[in-house]
Scaffold this motif. Structure first.
Motif, PDB file in Angstrom:
ATOM      1  N   LEU A  14       0.809  -1.210   0.000  1.00 38.86           N
ATOM      2  CA  LEU A  14       0.000   0.000   0.000  1.00 38.86           C
ATOM      3  C   LEU A  14       0.845   1.264   0.000  1.00 38.86           C
ATOM      4  N   ASP A  15       0.517   2.174  -0.887  1.00 39.65           N
ATOM      5  CA  ASP A  15       1.061   3.522  -0.852  1.00 39.65           C
ATOM      6  C   ASP A  15       0.471   4.234   0.374  1.00 39.65           C
ATOM      7  N   MET A  16       1.053   5.372   0.745  1.00 32.73           N
ATOM      8  CA  MET A  16       0.544   6.115   1.898  1.00 32.73           C
ATOM      9  C   MET A  16      -0.233   7.358   1.483  1.00 32.73           C
ATOM     10  N   ASP A  17       0.458   8.365   0.966  1.00 29.76           N
ATOM     11  CA  ASP A  17      -0.158   9.667   0.700  1.00 29.76           C
ATOM     12  C   ASP A  17      -1.094   9.599  -0.508  1.00 29.76           C
ATOM     13  N   GLY A  18      -2.371   9.870  -0.252  1.00 28.66           N
ATOM     14  CA  GLY A  18      -3.371   9.805  -1.303  1.00 28.66           C
ATOM     15  C   GLY A  18      -4.056   8.457  -1.391  1.00 28.66           C
ATOM     16  N   LEU A 169      -0.961  -7.723  -4.511  1.00 30.64           N
ATOM     17  CA  LEU A 169      -1.739  -6.559  -4.930  1.00 30.64           C
ATOM     18  C   LEU A 169      -0.987  -5.299  -4.506  1.00 30.64           C
ATOM     19  N   PHE A 170      -0.912  -4.319  -5.409  1.00 30.39           N
ATOM     20  CA  PHE A 170      -0.306  -3.029  -5.094  1.00 30.39           C
ATOM     21  C   PHE A 170      -1.343  -1.943  -5.302  1.00 30.39           C
ATOM     22  N   VAL A 171      -1.491  -1.059  -4.308  1.00 29.10           N
ATOM     23  CA  VAL A 171      -2.481   0.012  -4.354  1.00 29.10           C
ATOM     24  C   VAL A 171      -1.776   1.367  -4.293  1.00 29.10           C
ATOM     25  N   ASP A 172      -2.100   2.253  -5.243  1.00 25.40           N
ATOM     26  CA  ASP A 172      -1.444   3.558  -5.307  1.00 25.40           C
ATOM     27  C   ASP A 172      -2.359   4.531  -6.046  1.00 25.40           C
ATOM     28  N   ILE A 186       4.013  -7.186 -10.878  1.00 26.24           N
ATOM     29  CA  ILE A 186       2.980  -7.275  -9.849  1.00 26.24           C
ATOM     30  C   ILE A 186       1.664  -7.639 -10.542  1.00 26.24           C
ATOM     31  N   ALA A 187       1.078  -8.743 -10.143  1.00 21.67           N
ATOM     32  CA  ALA A 187      -0.075  -9.276 -10.871  1.00 21.67           C
ATOM     33  C   ALA A 187      -1.325  -8.425 -10.730  1.00 21.67           C
ATOM     34  N   TYR A 188      -1.518  -7.831  -9.557  1.00 21.50           N
ATOM     35  CA  TYR A 188      -2.764  -7.118  -9.297  1.00 21.50           C
ATOM     36  C   TYR A 188      -2.474  -5.702  -8.806  1.00 21.50           C
ATOM     37  N   THR A 189      -3.124  -4.753  -9.426  1.00 16.75           N
ATOM     38  CA  THR A 189      -2.955  -3.346  -9.057  1.00 16.75           C
ATOM     39  C   THR A 189      -4.328  -2.721  -8.853  1.00 16.75           C
ATOM     40  N   LEU A 190      -4.349  -1.673  -8.038  1.00 15.94           N
ATOM     41  CA  LEU A 190      -5.583  -0.936  -7.793  1.00 15.94           C
ATOM     42  C   LEU A 190      -5.241   0.545  -7.713  1.00 15.94           C
ATOM     43  N   GLY A 191      -5.879   1.338  -8.549  1.00 21.00           N
ATOM     44  CA  GLY A 191      -5.637   2.774  -8.564  1.00 21.00           C
ATOM     45  C   GLY A 191      -6.667   3.525  -7.740  1.00 21.00           C
ATOM     46  N   ILE A 192      -6.225   4.547  -7.035  1.00 22.79           N
ATOM     47  CA  ILE A 192      -7.107   5.400  -6.239  1.00 22.79           C
ATOM     48  C   ILE A 192      -7.302   6.709  -6.991  1.00 22.79           C
ATOM     49  N   THR A 193      -8.549   7.012  -7.336  1.00 22.47           N
ATOM     50  CA  THR A 193      -8.816   8.155  -8.216  1.00 22.47           C
ATOM     51  C   THR A 193      -9.088   9.456  -7.473  1.00 22.47           C
ATOM     52  N   ASN A 202      -8.801  11.977 -10.284  1.00 27.01           N
ATOM     53  CA  ASN A 202      -7.833  11.715 -11.345  1.00 27.01           C
ATOM     54  C   ASN A 202      -8.317  10.569 -12.219  1.00 27.01           C
ATOM     55  N   ASP A 203      -7.821  10.520 -13.453  1.00 29.27           N
ATOM     56  CA  ASP A 203      -8.075   9.383 -14.324  1.00 29.27           C
ATOM     57  C   ASP A 203      -6.971   8.352 -14.124  1.00 29.27           C
ATOM     58  N   ILE A 204      -7.346   7.108 -13.933  1.00 25.32           N
ATOM     59  CA  ILE A 204      -6.403   5.996 -13.879  1.00 25.32           C
ATOM     60  C   ILE A 204      -6.769   5.049 -15.008  1.00 25.32           C
ATOM     61  N   THR A 205      -5.814   4.751 -15.889  1.00 25.06           N
ATOM     62  CA  THR A 205      -6.088   3.866 -17.014  1.00 25.06           C
ATOM     63  C   THR A 205      -5.196   2.627 -16.946  1.00 25.06           C
ATOM     64  N   GLY A 206      -5.725   1.513 -17.417  1.00 27.80           N
ATOM     65  CA  GLY A 206      -4.954   0.279 -17.464  1.00 27.80           C
ATOM     66  C   GLY A 206      -4.895  -0.480 -16.158  1.00 27.80           C
ATOM     67  N   HIS A 207      -5.639  -0.014 -15.160  1.00 26.17           N
ATOM     68  CA  HIS A 207      -5.661  -0.656 -13.837  1.00 26.17           C
ATOM     69  C   HIS A 207      -7.074  -0.584 -13.276  1.00 26.17           C
ATOM     70  N   PRO A 208      -7.514  -1.605 -12.548  1.00 29.61           N
ATOM     71  CA  PRO A 208      -8.765  -1.455 -11.803  1.00 29.61           C
ATOM     72  C   PRO A 208      -8.623  -0.250 -10.881  1.00 29.61           C
ATOM     73  N   HIS A 209      -9.695   0.463 -10.633  1.00 28.00           N
ATOM     74  CA  HIS A 209      -9.581   1.648  -9.793  1.00 28.00           C
ATOM     75  C   HIS A 209     -10.851   1.861  -8.979  1.00 28.00           C
ATOM     76  N   THR A 210     -10.715   2.665  -7.919  1.00 27.21           N
ATOM     77  CA  THR A 210     -11.844   2.958  -7.044  1.00 27.21           C
ATOM     78  C   THR A 210     -11.667   4.332  -6.411  1.00 27.21           C
ATOM     79  N   ASN A 211     -12.770   4.895  -5.941  1.00 26.71           N
ATOM     80  CA  ASN A 211     -12.704   6.129  -5.152  1.00 26.71           C
ATOM     81  C   ASN A 211     -13.264   5.908  -3.750  1.00 26.71           C
ATOM     82  N   ASN A 212     -13.526   4.613  -3.401  1.00 24.11           N
ATOM     83  CA  ASN A 212     -14.108   4.316  -2.096  1.00 24.11           C
ATOM     84  C   ASN A 212     -13.831   2.859  -1.743  1.00 24.11           C
ATOM     85  N   TYR A 213     -13.020   2.639  -0.719  1.00 23.87           N
ATOM     86  CA  TYR A 213     -12.688   1.266  -0.314  1.00 23.87           C
ATOM     87  C   TYR A 213     -13.917   0.487   0.151  1.00 23.87           C
TER      88      TYR A 213
END
Length: 231
Positions: A14-18, A169-172, A186-193, A202-213
């Motif tokens: 997990l990333d921290m800031d943002g 899984l990597f989340v950023d 890294i097989a699984y990624t998750l973008g935070i928009t 923000n727009d995140i392309t090429g990765h699953p993404h969410t704005n709410n866990y």
């Protein structure tokens, strides 16, 4: 809504800031507060200091210096940590972070914070939040001398943590960093928009993404966790 095969994931980076913390503190600090402090020290106009800092940031964007408080303290002749403490009331976790971390903990996955933030900045944020009690391992990339934008970081991190990229899984919130993780394998990624609660998404392309866990917490609970070593 992002859909992830949780039964195939046993390590979560997990990333921290943002990603776990609201990016508003960092945005205010680097975009507004530092130019203001520089103007106070030099007597130059705030407009000139804004322009100067934009150029200075661009010179080292994505490199370890960009995140290094020692670098900026020397370059600007400013007490960066003292300046950060002036805004520390803005340091806060995202509203959905603790429920997300609690769900991961209940699922018995290994949870690791991997931030580009300088160790002093990490310490300040641990002082102001509940992060330390919800995460197994805390890592600042400064200990490796390179950032998450670099393939060298991922190679060193994998050796250090001994995780299996195929079951990680990597989340950023950064498109560039998500892309770097994917390039490494890294097989699984998750973008935070929505990293900054006070800014547009923000727009995140090429990765699953969410704005709410909260949208994915139930899927963590429902998806039985079976470490890849067991099948």
């Amino acid at each position: 809504m992002a859909r992830l095969p949780w039964h195939k994931i046993d390590t979560v980076l997990l990333d921290m800031d943002g990603t776990l913390l609201d990016l508003h503190f960092d945005t205010q600090f680097w975009v507004e507060h530092i130019p203001k402090k520089l103007a106070e020290r030099t007597g130059k106009s705030l407009e000139d200091c804004h322009a100067h800092m934009q150029e200075a940031y661009a010179e080292v964007y994505g490199e370890i210096q960009w995140y290094c408080l020692d670098y900026w303290a020397e370059k600007l002749d400013l007490d960066i940590m003292s300046a950060k403490r002036e805004l520390m009331h803005l340091i806060r976790m995202r509203d959905d972070s603790i429920p997300f971390l609690d769900a991961l903990k209940k699922s018995e996955r290994k949870v690791v914070l991997v931030t580009n933030a300088h160790p002093d900045s990490l310490s300040l944020k641990l002082e102001e939040t509940e992060l330390a009690s919800h995460i197994d391992t805390l890592i600042s990339t400064h200990q490796f001398g390179v950032t998450k934008e670099s393939q060298s970081l991922w190679q060193q991190l994998q050796a250090h943590l001994d995780f299996d990229p195929a079951h990680t899984l990597f989340v950023d919130d950064s498109q560039r960093i998500l892309d770097a993780a994917k390039e490494f394998g890294i097989a699984y990624t998750l973008g935070i928009t929505n990293p900054d609660s006070q800014a547009p998404e923000n727009d995140i392309t090429g990765h699953p993404h969410t704005n709410n866990y909260h949208d994915i917490i139930q899927s963590i609970i429902d998806d039985n966790f079976q470490p890849h070593s067991q099948g």
